[in-house]
Scaffold this motif. Structure first.
Motif, PDB file in Angstrom:
ATOM      1  N   GLY A 154       0.807  -1.218   0.000  1.00 16.94           N
ATOM      2  CA  GLY A 154       0.000   0.000   0.000  1.00 16.94           C
ATOM      3  C   GLY A 154       0.837   1.263   0.000  1.00 16.94           C
ATOM      4  O   GLY A 154       0.398   2.303  -0.498  1.00 16.94           O
ATOM      5  N   LYS A 155       2.046   1.194   0.563  1.00 16.36           N
ATOM      6  CA  LYS A 155       2.911   2.378   0.534  1.00 16.36           C
ATOM      7  C   LYS A 155       3.295   2.740  -0.893  1.00 16.36           C
ATOM      8  O   LYS A 155       3.366   3.925  -1.248  1.00 16.36           O
ATOM      9  CB  LYS A 155       4.162   2.158   1.381  1.00 16.36           C
ATOM     10  N   VAL A 156       3.537   1.732  -1.732  1.00 15.41           N
ATOM     11  CA  VAL A 156       3.886   2.005  -3.131  1.00 15.41           C
ATOM     12  C   VAL A 156       2.711   2.679  -3.831  1.00 15.41           C
ATOM     13  O   VAL A 156       2.892   3.684  -4.536  1.00 15.41           O
ATOM     14  CB  VAL A 156       4.277   0.703  -3.855  1.00 15.41           C
ATOM     15  N   LEU A 157       1.515   2.161  -3.632  1.00 12.32           N
ATOM     16  CA  LEU A 157       0.340   2.743  -4.270  1.00 12.32           C
ATOM     17  C   LEU A 157       0.085   4.159  -3.768  1.00 12.32           C
ATOM     18  O   LEU A 157      -0.245   5.057  -4.563  1.00 12.32           O
ATOM     19  CB  LEU A 157      -0.885   1.864  -4.015  1.00 12.32           C
ATOM     20  N   ARG A 158       0.254   4.390  -2.477  1.00  8.14           N
ATOM     21  CA  ARG A 158       0.040   5.740  -1.944  1.00  8.14           C
ATOM     22  C   ARG A 158       1.057   6.728  -2.509  1.00  8.14           C
ATOM     23  O   ARG A 158       0.727   7.891  -2.796  1.00  8.14           O
ATOM     24  CB  ARG A 158       0.100   5.717  -0.419  1.00  8.14           C
ATOM     25  N   VAL A 159       2.295   6.291  -2.686  1.00  8.02           N
ATOM     26  CA  VAL A 159       3.291   7.171  -3.309  1.00  8.02           C
ATOM     27  C   VAL A 159       2.937   7.410  -4.764  1.00  8.02           C
ATOM     28  O   VAL A 159       3.074   8.536  -5.277  1.00  8.02           O
ATOM     29  CB  VAL A 159       4.710   6.596  -3.157  1.00  8.02           C
ATOM     30  N   ASP A 160       2.461   6.356  -5.472  1.00  2.00           N
ATOM     31  CA  ASP A 160       1.973   6.541  -6.846  1.00  2.00           C
ATOM     32  C   ASP A 160       0.941   7.669  -6.899  1.00  2.00           C
ATOM     33  O   ASP A 160       1.021   8.575  -7.747  1.00  2.00           O
ATOM     34  CB  ASP A 160       1.288   5.264  -7.346  1.00  2.00           C
ATOM     35  N   GLN A 161      -0.044   7.595  -6.012  1.00  2.00           N
ATOM     36  CA  GLN A 161      -1.130   8.572  -5.994  1.00  2.00           C
ATOM     37  C   GLN A 161      -0.611   9.962  -5.656  1.00  2.00           C
ATOM     38  O   GLN A 161      -1.048  10.965  -6.240  1.00  2.00           O
ATOM     39  CB  GLN A 161      -2.197   8.134  -4.990  1.00  2.00           C
ATOM     40  N   TRP A 162       0.301  10.022  -4.700  1.00  2.95           N
ATOM     41  CA  TRP A 162       0.879  11.297  -4.261  1.00  2.95           C
ATOM     42  C   TRP A 162       1.653  11.962  -5.391  1.00  2.95           C
ATOM     43  O   TRP A 162       1.524  13.176  -5.617  1.00  2.95           O
ATOM     44  CB  TRP A 162       1.769  11.011  -3.053  1.00  2.95           C
ATOM     45  N   LEU A 163       2.434  11.170  -6.115  1.00  2.00           N
ATOM     46  CA  LEU A 163       3.174  11.725  -7.253  1.00  2.00           C
ATOM     47  C   LEU A 163       2.216  12.200  -8.344  1.00  2.00           C
ATOM     48  O   LEU A 163       2.402  13.286  -8.923  1.00  2.00           O
ATOM     49  CB  LEU A 163       4.125  10.675  -7.826  1.00  2.00           C
ATOM     50  N   ALA A 164       1.183  11.395  -8.607  1.00  2.00           N
ATOM     51  CA  ALA A 164       0.237  11.747  -9.675  1.00  2.00           C
ATOM     52  C   ALA A 164      -0.456  13.077  -9.396  1.00  2.00           C
ATOM     53  O   ALA A 164      -0.710  13.860 -10.323  1.00  2.00           O
ATOM     54  CB  ALA A 164      -0.795  10.635  -9.843  1.00  2.00           C
ATOM     55  N   LYS A 165      -0.759  13.349  -8.131  1.00  2.00           N
ATOM     56  CA  LYS A 165      -1.389  14.621  -7.775  1.00  2.00           C
ATOM     57  C   LYS A 165      -0.491  15.808  -8.093  1.00  2.00           C
ATOM     58  O   LYS A 165      -0.971  16.939  -8.235  1.00  2.00           O
ATOM     59  CB  LYS A 165      -1.748  14.628  -6.287  1.00  2.00           C
ATOM     60  N   ARG A 166       0.801  15.555  -8.199  1.00  5.62           N
ATOM     61  CA  ARG A 166       1.765  16.604  -8.523  1.00  5.62           C
ATOM     62  C   ARG A 166       2.184  16.576  -9.983  1.00  5.62           C
ATOM     63  O   ARG A 166       3.131  17.240 -10.379  1.00  5.62           O
ATOM     64  CB  ARG A 166       3.005  16.459  -7.622  1.00  5.62           C
ATOM     65  N   GLY A 167       1.452  15.790 -10.763  1.00  2.00           N
ATOM     66  CA  GLY A 167       1.753  15.695 -12.188  1.00  2.00           C
ATOM     67  C   GLY A 167       3.026  14.942 -12.477  1.00  2.00           C
ATOM     68  O   GLY A 167       3.669  15.170 -13.513  1.00  2.00           O
ATOM     69  N   LEU A 168       3.395  14.031 -11.581  1.00  2.00           N
ATOM     70  CA  LEU A 168       4.641  13.280 -11.714  1.00  2.00           C
ATOM     71  C   LEU A 168       4.347  11.788 -11.740  1.00  2.00           C
ATOM     72  O   LEU A 168       3.294  11.335 -11.294  1.00  2.00           O
ATOM     73  CB  LEU A 168       5.578  13.571 -10.528  1.00  2.00           C
ATOM     74  N   ASP A 169       5.301  11.027 -12.290  1.00  2.00           N
ATOM     75  CA  ASP A 169       5.279   9.582 -12.095  1.00  2.00           C
ATOM     76  C   ASP A 169       6.702   9.140 -11.783  1.00  2.00           C
ATOM     77  O   ASP A 169       7.613   9.965 -11.669  1.00  2.00           O
ATOM     78  CB  ASP A 169       4.673   8.841 -13.291  1.00  2.00           C
ATOM     79  N   TRP A 170       6.886   7.848 -11.641  1.00  2.00           N
ATOM     80  CA  TRP A 170       8.196   7.341 -11.210  1.00  2.00           C
ATOM     81  C   TRP A 170       9.304   7.690 -12.185  1.00  2.00           C
ATOM     82  O   TRP A 170      10.473   7.812 -11.790  1.00  2.00           O
ATOM     83  CB  TRP A 170       8.126   5.828 -10.999  1.00  2.00           C
ATOM     84  N   LEU A 171       8.982   7.848 -13.479  1.00  2.00           N
ATOM     85  CA  LEU A 171      10.001   8.177 -14.471  1.00  2.00           C
ATOM     86  C   LEU A 171      10.482   9.618 -14.345  1.00  2.00           C
ATOM     87  O   LEU A 171      11.549   9.964 -14.862  1.00  2.00           O
ATOM     88  CB  LEU A 171       9.452   7.940 -15.887  1.00  2.00           C
ATOM     89  N   ASP A 172       9.686  10.449 -13.662  1.00  2.00           N
ATOM     90  CA  ASP A 172      10.026  11.867 -13.525  1.00  2.00           C
ATOM     91  C   ASP A 172      10.869  12.168 -12.286  1.00  2.00           C
ATOM     92  O   ASP A 172      11.321  13.298 -12.115  1.00  2.00           O
ATOM     93  CB  ASP A 172       8.745  12.710 -13.434  1.00  2.00           C
ATOM     94  N   VAL A 173      11.035  11.178 -11.409  1.00  2.00           N
ATOM     95  CA  VAL A 173      11.646  11.458 -10.107  1.00  2.00           C
ATOM     96  C   VAL A 173      12.830  10.530  -9.835  1.00  2.00           C
ATOM     97  O   VAL A 173      12.929   9.437 -10.397  1.00  2.00           O
ATOM     98  CB  VAL A 173      10.614  11.327  -8.957  1.00  2.00           C
ATOM     99  N   GLU A 174      13.692  11.007  -8.966  1.00  2.00           N
ATOM    100  CA  GLU A 174      14.811  10.216  -8.448  1.00  2.00           C
ATOM    101  C   GLU A 174      14.535  10.010  -6.957  1.00  2.00           C
ATOM    102  O   GLU A 174      14.558  10.967  -6.182  1.00  2.00           O
ATOM    103  CB  GLU A 174      16.133  10.966  -8.664  1.00  2.00           C
ATOM    104  N   THR A 175      14.245   8.789  -6.579  1.00  2.00           N
ATOM    105  CA  THR A 175      13.672   8.537  -5.264  1.00  2.00           C
ATOM    106  C   THR A 175      14.645   7.843  -4.317  1.00  2.00           C
ATOM    107  O   THR A 175      15.346   6.900  -4.690  1.00  2.00           O
ATOM    108  CB  THR A 175      12.410   7.663  -5.395  1.00  2.00           C
TER     109      THR A 175
END
Length: 225
Positions: A158-179
């Motif tokens: 669920g932490k992965v999904l919540r981070v997915d949602q959090w990034l999406a709200k900022r117009g980002l996805d995993w390809l846009d960020v260095e985590t």
């Protein structure tokens, strides 16, 4: 340039204690719960968490029942005391400095925790982190908690999904960020495996073994309690 994101677990990672378990002990201390029965059940739930077998919905119903019954005014007063007596004394300077170092570098910083929002929001504020992904609680028509979880609980996968949602709200996805993700627990393996830079922080023995096998960075901020 990718946006740099620093994600932090809370309990045993930024804090040397488990804030959820400690809140339960605190409610016993102030007479909100039966000292024998509550402690027995709290210990059982915590053992399941450590083992990775916790039913988070059952646990949250149990953990917030005393809060639900007493209402928001009693919560505010009790949690302020909890912060003074239980949390402030164990906020280590090195943990604060780690968070500040990412903020000063301009990283997007968030705390991602399996503990509920009522326990953790004031703690996140004390760390100076407004972005909190915690277990969110369902509210009734009056705006107070029902005892149920709202949405996806921020635990294990669920932490992965919540981070997915959090990034999406900022117009980002995993390809846009260095985590980067800091965590102590094997429960957080799904998110540790998802980020570019996993950091086993004050790791439990099982996570330490995995980190050594995979060559992950290990950071010991303070001894585990």
């Amino acid at each position: 340039m990718k946006t740099k994101v620093a994600l932090f677990d809370l309990d045993h990672t930024l804090l040397p204690i488990d804030s959820d378990y400690s809140w339960g002990e605190f409610t016993q201390q102030i007479g909100w719960t039966d000292p024998v029965d509550f402690k027995r059940r709290n210990d059982e739930f915590y053992a399941h968490y450590v083992a990775g077998t916790l039913d988070v919905h059952d646990y949250v119903r149990f953990a917030v029942e005393a809060l639900r019954v007493r209402g928001p005014a009693a919560y505010e007063e009790a949690h302020a005391r909890f912060m003074r007596e239980w949390i402030a004394p164990v906020m280590h300077p090195q943990a604060l400095a780690l968070v500040r170092s990412h903020q000063q570098q301009g990283d997007l910083v968030a705390i991602v925790t399996a503990t509920n929002e009522l326990v953790t929001r004031p703690i996140a504020n004390a760390f100076g982190v407004p972005e909190l992904l915690a277990v969110e609680l369902e509210r009734d028509a009056s705006g107070w908690i029902t005892g149920e979880i709202a949405g996806v609980p921020s635990m294990r996968e669920g932490k992965v999904l919540r981070v997915d949602q959090w990034l999406a709200k900022r117009g980002l996805d995993w390809l846009d960020v260095e985590t980067t993700f800091y965590s102590d627990s094997l429960n957080d393996l799904p998110l540790l495996e998802r980020v570019e830079y996993p950091v086993a922080t004050n790791p439990d023995p099982r996570l330490r073994t995995i980190a050594l096998e995979r060559g992950w960075r290990i950071l010991d901020l303070f001894p585990r309690q």
